[in-house]
Design a protein around this motif. Structure first.
Motif, short mmCIF file in Angstrom:
data_model
loop_
_atom_site.label_atom_id
_atom_site.label_comp_id
_atom_site.label_asym_id
_atom_site.label_seq_id
_atom_site.Cartn_x
_atom_site.Cartn_y
_atom_site.Cartn_z
N GLU B 598 0.86 -1.19 0.00
CA GLU B 598 0.00 0.00 0.00
C GLU B 598 0.89 1.24 0.00
OE1 GLU B 598 -2.59 -0.32 3.35
OE2 GLU B 598 -3.54 -2.15 2.60
N GLY B 599 0.25 2.38 -0.20
CA GLY B 599 1.01 3.63 -0.13
C GLY B 599 1.71 4.00 -1.42
N ALA B 600 1.10 3.61 -2.57
CA ALA B 600 1.77 3.81 -3.86
C ALA B 600 2.08 5.28 -4.14
CB ALA B 600 0.93 3.23 -4.98
N GLY B 601 1.23 6.18 -3.73
CA GLY B 601 1.55 7.59 -3.95
C GLY B 601 1.20 8.05 -5.34
N VAL B 602 0.24 8.97 -5.44
CA VAL B 602 -0.24 9.42 -6.74
C VAL B 602 0.83 10.24 -7.46
CG1 VAL B 602 -2.61 9.46 -5.93
CG2 VAL B 602 -1.23 11.54 -5.78
N SER B 603 0.63 10.39 -8.75
CA SER B 603 1.63 11.09 -9.56
C SER B 603 0.97 12.12 -10.47
CB SER B 603 2.40 10.05 -10.39
OG SER B 603 3.11 10.67 -11.43
N PHE B 604 1.62 13.27 -10.61
CA PHE B 604 1.10 14.34 -11.46
C PHE B 604 2.16 14.77 -12.47
CE2 PHE B 604 -1.47 14.75 -7.64
CZ PHE B 604 -2.74 15.01 -8.15
N ALA B 605 1.66 15.29 -13.60
CA ALA B 605 2.56 15.81 -14.62
C ALA B 605 1.95 17.03 -15.27
CB ALA B 605 2.83 14.76 -15.69
N THR B 606 2.81 17.88 -15.82
CA THR B 606 2.39 18.99 -16.67
C THR B 606 3.19 18.89 -17.97
OG1 THR B 606 1.87 20.39 -14.77
CG2 THR B 606 2.25 21.50 -16.89
N HIS B 607 2.50 18.97 -19.08
CA HIS B 607 3.15 18.89 -20.39
C HIS B 607 2.96 20.19 -21.16
CE1 HIS B 607 3.16 14.18 -20.89
NE2 HIS B 607 3.50 14.56 -19.67
N ILE B 608 3.98 20.57 -21.92
CA ILE B 608 3.89 21.73 -22.82
C ILE B 608 4.12 21.23 -24.24
CG2 ILE B 608 4.71 24.06 -23.32
CD1 ILE B 608 6.16 23.99 -20.57
N VAL B 703 9.95 6.38 -3.73
CA VAL B 703 9.61 6.10 -5.13
C VAL B 703 8.11 6.20 -5.39
CG1 VAL B 703 9.57 4.22 -6.83
CG2 VAL B 703 11.64 4.63 -5.48
N ARG B 704 7.76 6.82 -6.52
CA ARG B 704 6.40 6.74 -7.06
C ARG B 704 6.48 6.03 -8.40
NH1 ARG B 704 3.31 11.04 -4.58
NH2 ARG B 704 4.74 12.49 -3.57
N GLY B 705 5.40 5.37 -8.79
CA GLY B 705 5.34 4.85 -10.15
C GLY B 705 5.37 6.01 -11.13
N VAL B 706 5.98 5.78 -12.31
CA VAL B 706 6.07 6.87 -13.29
C VAL B 706 5.51 6.50 -14.66
CG1 VAL B 706 8.09 7.88 -12.19
CG2 VAL B 706 8.40 6.24 -14.05
N GLY B 707 5.12 5.24 -14.85
CA GLY B 707 4.86 4.78 -16.20
C GLY B 707 3.63 5.34 -16.87
N GLU B 708 2.63 5.70 -16.12
CA GLU B 708 1.34 5.97 -16.75
C GLU B 708 0.95 7.43 -16.86
OE1 GLU B 708 -0.16 2.80 -14.23
OE2 GLU B 708 -1.50 2.32 -15.89
N THR B 709 1.32 8.22 -15.86
CA THR B 709 0.89 9.62 -15.85
C THR B 709 1.25 10.33 -17.16
OG1 THR B 709 1.21 9.60 -13.48
CG2 THR B 709 1.01 11.75 -14.51
N SER B 710 2.36 9.90 -17.77
CA SER B 710 2.87 10.60 -18.95
C SER B 710 1.93 10.52 -20.16
CB SER B 710 4.24 10.04 -19.33
OG SER B 710 4.16 8.64 -19.50
N ILE B 711 0.97 9.60 -20.19
CA ILE B 711 0.07 9.55 -21.34
C ILE B 711 -1.20 10.36 -21.07
CG2 ILE B 711 -1.35 7.53 -20.77
CD1 ILE B 711 -1.09 6.64 -23.67
N VAL B 712 -1.34 10.89 -19.87
CA VAL B 712 -2.59 11.58 -19.52
C VAL B 712 -2.68 13.00 -20.10
CG1 VAL B 712 -4.14 12.21 -17.65
CG2 VAL B 712 -2.80 10.11 -17.48
N PRO B 713 -1.62 13.83 -19.97
CA PRO B 713 -1.77 15.20 -20.47
C PRO B 713 -1.70 15.41 -21.98
CG PRO B 713 -0.08 15.04 -18.74
CD PRO B 713 -0.38 13.68 -19.21
#
Lengths: 159, 750
Positions: B598-608, B703-713
């Protein structure tokens, strides 16, 4: 159904095989000769994962018949390294982390080697257009292009 | 697991954060790595699947007798060869092999195992299927309309109100506050509808497997999958086997992006192997991959957002309609939860509808459900900001979720990195760089939950002092390197002394699939804990040798040292020295850890994104692109950058090119890489990345997961950019040249 006897030169060695008339070079390499480095991503020449060179020319081995290999010089990814010494492209792909899953890597390496043989000083744009026939879904191509440009520079310095 | 127990250490790392070469690298640049289709077995047969040519048809009868009579054919299976599926797995079985109805173009209806691929294909043509063709529907809004052809009558669950089409399977709702009261406080309320097409994960490696089953019921399966434990459990259930009798080995995997988190051909290959008594290999071709494996959902979304003229969002409301193909389970729930997650909102609501259509069942695709929702919401926020003449980054900063924000989907956020990504975007030279003619700049944010879940790791110390980490999650983008790095860091030994292997299902307990950006977090956490267990054991052995208390031995720099009153009494014993005499101090040394992380920790990104639109053709070129994302702690920064870049480019493809195109006959018209066009090297510039590190309190190293947030923005970032370049608001993806050209010409005429 009778098979065709083919004698060819594969990765520098004289090689013989029997194949069906409709069998692709890719299937011959993978299923008859045990060289599974070339991959089938599409079977229609759109992804480049099956790239090999035939008489020095870059081709999709899924678009060529095995029977057409008669008397040709075939080179595959398995022959890129010199024994334990990796080709500069192979080394730079590792150093630049230019692969994630690695399924497109053999085809891209073969294609990039072919590029640098014809054009030792490609611009980034030339590299991008040369490799436009090789699909990669993992990397977004950034690190692949960096690795190719870096390898080209190193090879120019060494030559 | 309590968060405080794993509070990130304020420490300097020696291995974590460096960029060593990956352990599977040489194999992958020399062609030696063995992927799904690269395995064979003595006496192996080739399997082939016959697929429905109809979008929707009742299967009245299947006659396989002529196929069975063909020389070289060793087995034919249809749905009749499978027992009834256990409860909850009926759809999985039906998707692998159709029962009463074929529900989409490409749905499997029979399978053959023969001595060659040519014979198997020939046999498929001899199978006679008596179809009663039924009316079909492939569009989500059409499927929701009254009177739409129904795929499954009477399967809607209790969440669906009366009066909806039978194709609406379920309804979800999230949010808090009072939408109408919030909208009343706004200076402007924007109402806008958006559509996104279905796109495919587009992994370059088609699905492939090799199945063997003996008369004693013991079976082995080799396959490319994101989760071989899932494959084991699912296949065992569908074939009526004990899980322990089926050993699944994961091959190297040639991409998945969520699309290999379920089964398609694996149960069929096992059924054929059981019937033929010989190994059976099945390899899909690209057409099969596109027709019959998971694309993602297509969507239709309505958004209402109220904003004050200084940029504060007063209320946000969205209705999301996702079609997930022929069975329930579109990712509309996660779309609804994630839609407004980046924002601190007093009044927020999302309502989602899960809709079935005559298309292949959707499979997870990188941040499933989130990119479409973010496209709608981030486009609307952009339009409102521009309408008020406000900087879109300032508007997002004004509304950004922070530590302590009650999220739109319920939980209150701990330390999160959204604000940091927005500030980094403002400070990035890209944001202030000049634009050329016909160019526009767009920005968008994205969110992903990140998963944890069941995980096992065993860490063995060999007699010569090297270390093997055994884990159960297929390595899809370099995770073996990351695990070796975390083990080396924790043990204080060089990276080169650790080798990580992916074990088969016989070697470890249950492991969830490689999905949800869970592996570096969860397997990493288990690897660190396994290393700590090994260290405790080694300290205990050394305490015994020295004749002092276990508590008086500490582990530092790869060696056990006496501490406290005994400090300096004995020379340190290295891991290699302890390992060499382990047999004399109690036996082999290992550490292991099993956890539901547990405790994966959410991830956010901003893209330009900067684009240039050709006003004569409508073609869009990506001119410049920057990804800014919070990684918590980047274990191997090169692979973190790779995840950022790869996700961004998949999103760019979704925004500009990629779509499932169905004809009026319900047949997929572009099942190949020529017409289903994913981005190629010449379409793109370099993708700039900025890694931010706001530690995840739920992981020992942050550590947070990084694989998925990048396709969201990217969908919204590119759409906002194209809208800026053309002056026309783009609300329908993909923004293919004809669509953009029509929009530009429509504006000129209007």
């Amino acid at each position: 159904m009778s098979q065709i006897h083919v004698t060819t030169r594969l990765n520098g060695d004289e090689t013989e095989f029997l194949c069906d008339a409709q069998e692709t070079l890719l299937d011959v390499l993978r299923n008859r000769l045990g060289l599974t480095g070339a991959k089938e991503g599409c079977g229609t020449g759109d992804c480049g994962a099956c790239s090999v060179t035939v008489d020095g020319r870059l081709v999709c081995s899924c678009l060529m018949l095995g029977a057409e290999a008669v008397g040709r010089e075939i080179e595959t990814v398995e022959n890129m390294a010199d024994g334990e010494t990796l080709h500069p492209l192979q080394r730079k792909f590792l150093e630049h982390a230019a692969l994630q899953c690695g399924i497109c890597t053999p085809g891209i390496l073969v294609a990039a080697k072919s590029l640098l043989e014809q054009n030792p000083s490609p611009t980034e744009e030339e590299a991008r257009y040369w490799l436009a026939g090789n699909l990669c879904r993992c990397t977004g191509y950034d690190k692949i292009i960096r690795a190719v440009m870096d390898a080209a520079e190193e090879m120019r310095r060494a030559s | 697991m309590a968060l405080d127990k794993n509070a990130p250490e304020t420490r300097s790392f020696k291995v974590v954060g460096s960029r060593p070469l990956r352990p599977d690298g040489i194999d992958k640049v020399t062609g030696r790595a063995r992927f799904g289709a690269d395995m064979s077995a003595p006496g192996m047969l080739i399997g082939h699947i016959l697929r429905s040519p109809h979008a929707h048809a009742r299967i009245r009868a299947i006659d396989t007798s002529k196929a069975e009579a063909l020389a070289g054919v060793k087995a034919v299976v249809t749905r009749a060869d499978f027992a009834a599926a256990p409860e909850g797995m009926e759809d999985v079985l039906d998707n692998c092999m159709a029962g009463e109805k074929a529900l989409y173009d490409g749905h499997a209806v029979a399978a053959i195992a023969a001595t060659s691929a040519a014979i198997a294909r020939q046999a498929a043509k001899l199978i006679e299927v008596d179809y009663e063709v039924l009316p079909h529907v492939t569009d989500v809004d059409a499927a929701m309309a009254p009177g739409a052809p129904a795929l499954h009558d009477g399967r809607s669950d209790e969440t669906v109100p009366d009066g909806y089409s039978a194709n609406v399977m379920s309804r979800v709702e999230y949010g808090h506050g009072d939408i109408e009261a919030g909208l009343a406080k706004a200076d402007r309320v924007l109402e806008r509808s958006y559509k996104t097409a279905a796109t495919h994960q587009g992994y370059i490696e088609p699905h492939a497997c090799l199945a063997t089953m003996g008369p004693d019921g013991q079976a082995d399966l080799w396959c490319c999958t994101q989760g071989h434990y899932m494959v084991r459990n699912t296949c065992a259930a569908l074939l009526g086997m004990d899980q322990g009798q089926l050993r699944v080995t994961a091959s190297e995997i040639g991409g998945g992006f969520g699309g290999k988190t379920t089964v398609f051909i694996e149960p069929v290959a096992l059924a054929l192997a059981r019937k033929a008594g010989r190994p059976v290999k099945i390899v899909m071709d690209r057409t099969e991959v596109l027709r019959a494996t998971g694309p993602t959902a297509s969507s239709s979304i309505d958004v209402r957002i109220g904003m004050t003229k200084d940029g504060r969002i007063t209320a946000a409301d969205a209705e999301l309609r996702y079609q997930g193909g022929a069975y329930p389970g579109s990712p509309v729930g996660m779309g609804s939860m994630s839609a407004f997650a980046p924002y601190d909102l007093e009044n927020v609501r999302t309502i989602g509808y899960d809709v079935v259509t005559n298309r292949p069942k959707q499979a997870a695709y990188r941040a499933p459900g989130a990119p479409m929702a973010a496209f709608a919401v981030e486009s609307a926020i952009d339009e409102l900001a521009k309408g008020f003449g406000l900087d879109p980054l300032d508007v997002r900063l004004k509304n950004a979720a922070r530590e302590g924000t009650r999220s739109s989907y319920g939980p209150t956020f701990p330390a999160i990195g959204l604000e940091a990504t927005l500030r980094a975007a403002k400070d990035h030279p890209h944001w202030s760089a000049p634009l050329g003619p016909n160019q526009g700049r767009g920005v968008a944010c994205g969110f992903w939950f990140n998963f944890g879940g069941d995980t096992c790791v065993t860490l063995n110390v060999t007699p010569d002092g090297t270390v093997t980490v055994t884990e159960g999650n297929p390595d899809i983008g370099g995770s073996r390197a990351s695990m070796s790095m975390m083990a080396a860091e924790e043990l204080g030994i060089p990276y080169e002394k650790v080798r990580t292997v992916i074990a088969d299902t016989g070697a470890l307990g249950q492991n969830e699939v490689t999905d949800g950006s869970r592996v570096t977090f969860a397997v990493g956490l288990a690897t660190i804990e396994a290393a700590r267990a090994a260290k405790r054991e080694m300290c205990a052995r050394v305490a015994k040798i020295w004749g002092i208390d276990e508590e008086a031995v500490i582990w530092e720099d790869g060696a056990a040292k006496p501490a406290g009153p005994n400090a300096g009494d004995y020379p340190p014993m290295t891991l290699a020295e302890i390992a060499a005499i382990a047999s004399n101090t109690g036996g082999p040394i290992a550490g292991h850890h099993e956890v539901n992380a547990e405790g994966a920790g959410v991830s956010f990104a901003t893209h330009i994104a900067d684009t240039e639109v050709d006003p004569d053709t409508g073609a869009t070129r990506i001119v410049r692109y920057t990804v800014i994302q919070d990684a918590g702690k980047a274990v191997h920064p090169a692979y973190v950058e790779g995840q950022f870049q790869g996700g961004a480019v998949q999103g760019i493809g979704w925004a500009l090119n990629e779509e499932y195109i169905y004809g009026a006959d319900g047949i997929l018209q572009n099942p190949g890489f020529l017409d289903y066009r994913i981005p190629v090297a010449s379409d793109l510039p370099m993708i700039d990345t900025v890694i931010l590190e706001i530690p995840n309190p739920g992981h020992p190293y942050g550590v947070r997961g990084v694989g998925e947030t990048s396709i969201v923005p990217p969908l919204a970032a590119v759409a906002n950019s194209v809208s800026a370049a053309t002056g026309v608001r783009m609300t329908d993806l993909p923004m293919s040249p004809p669509k953009v050209l029509a929009a530009v010409q429509g504006q000129q005429e209007g």
